[in-house]
Enzyme design. Structure first.
Site: not given
Length: 308
Positions: A138, A166, A208
């Site tokens: 992330y 992500k 997300v």
């Protein structure tokens, strides 16, 4: 071999629900998760930024992970965010996630410390070895101050359990830079709501999402239209959605998303300190955006979303 994952589509970053005394309401959080699945989302992220990870104890994180697994019942993947101050603490949480049996972990850089590139890489490398669960890296430099650049990500290509990236930097060129370095080694996910269509155009296969907590059908529809390159149908929906999606890029994104979720009857607006309720002017601004959105809520094109 790298673990195979079929992560794609919209994975809302689920909100953690709190009672009036600010204790975690696991049952209410489970209800939020179940409603999202019923509305057709493709996966769940628990204990992420929107889930107020850093305001939760380890015991509370475990309870939320257990609830996510119990609610999903294998219908959609459940991925747990890992946001800790040290690499050792992150490894401990990763092992708990594996014990509970969630489907993967979303690992953030070690918090507070502004690490150098080799330290950032070492953190992800070490956590990825703490469990056999598939790992989503992330990157959110505006919030967490550490930037996982394509160079850093490429240096982790030999870590078999790291399968997904992500990106919440807002710079969609990074998806192309990553592919140019390591091909299709990593599954690519959009992480910033208001550049989701651009991210999909650059190769993201998942999103997300924060605002999909309040509007899961709209979020999943927008994503699928983008994936199918149905731009004529997509643009009116994206233009309608954009004022809401911009809220995901604010420092107080959690308060904004939870207020929208509350207006939609899907959860409460309560956040745990240090996050406080929005000041009156900010609350009125969000409420005005929501009123306009609800007054002009679009009819959604059919994109084949399964419900229930």
């Amino acid at each position: 071999m790298s673990p195979k994952v079929s992560w794609q589509g919209v994975f809302p970053a689920v909100t953690t629900q709190f009672r009036e005394d600010m204790s975690v309401d696991v049952d209410a959080t489970a209800k939020v998760m179940d409603a999202l699945i019923a509305d057709g989302v493709s996966g769940l992220i628990v204990c992420g930024t929107v889930g107020e990870n850093c305001s939760l104890s380890t015991r509370e994180k475990v309870a939320i992970m257990e609830a996510g697994r119990a609610v999903a019942k294998g219908r959609v993947p459940v991925i747990c965010g890992i946001a800790e101050f040290t690499t050792a603490f992150a490894c401990e949480t990763a092992r708990e996630a594996a014990r509970i049996g969630v489907d993967g972990i979303m690992v953030m850089p070690a918090l507070l410390y502004s690490s150098k590139p080799h330290e950032t890489a070492a953190h992800f490398r070490t956590v990825s070895k703490a469990t056999d669960l598939p790992v989503m890296v992330y990157n959110n430099p505006p919030i967490y101050k550490n930037d996982v650049t394509p160079d850093i990500l490429a240096s982790l290509a030999d870590c078999e359990t790291i399968v997904c990236f992500k990106d919440s930097s807002g710079d969609t060129r990074r998806f192309i830079d990553t592919r140019n370095m390591v091909g299709d080694r990593f599954v690519l996910f959009a992480g910033l709501d208001d550049v989701v269509v651009e991210s999909v155009a650059m190769g993201a296969v998942g999103w997300v999402s924060g605002m999909s907590n309040a509007f899961p059908k709209e979020g999943e529809t927008l994503f699928r239209l983008a994936k199918a390159r149905r731009f004529d149908e997509l643009m009116p929906l994206y233009e309608w959605f954009m004022p809401l999606l911009h809220l995901d890029a604010r420092p107080d994104l959690v308060q904004c998303i939870k207020l929208c979720e509350h207006i939609m009857g899907r959860g409460t607006f309560r956040t745990r300190p240090p996050r406080l309720e929005l000041p009156a002017a900010d609350k009125a601004h969000v409420e005005a955006i929501m009123k306009k959105a609800l007054d002009n809520r679009p009819v959604l094109p059919d994109v084949g979303i399964a419900r229930g």
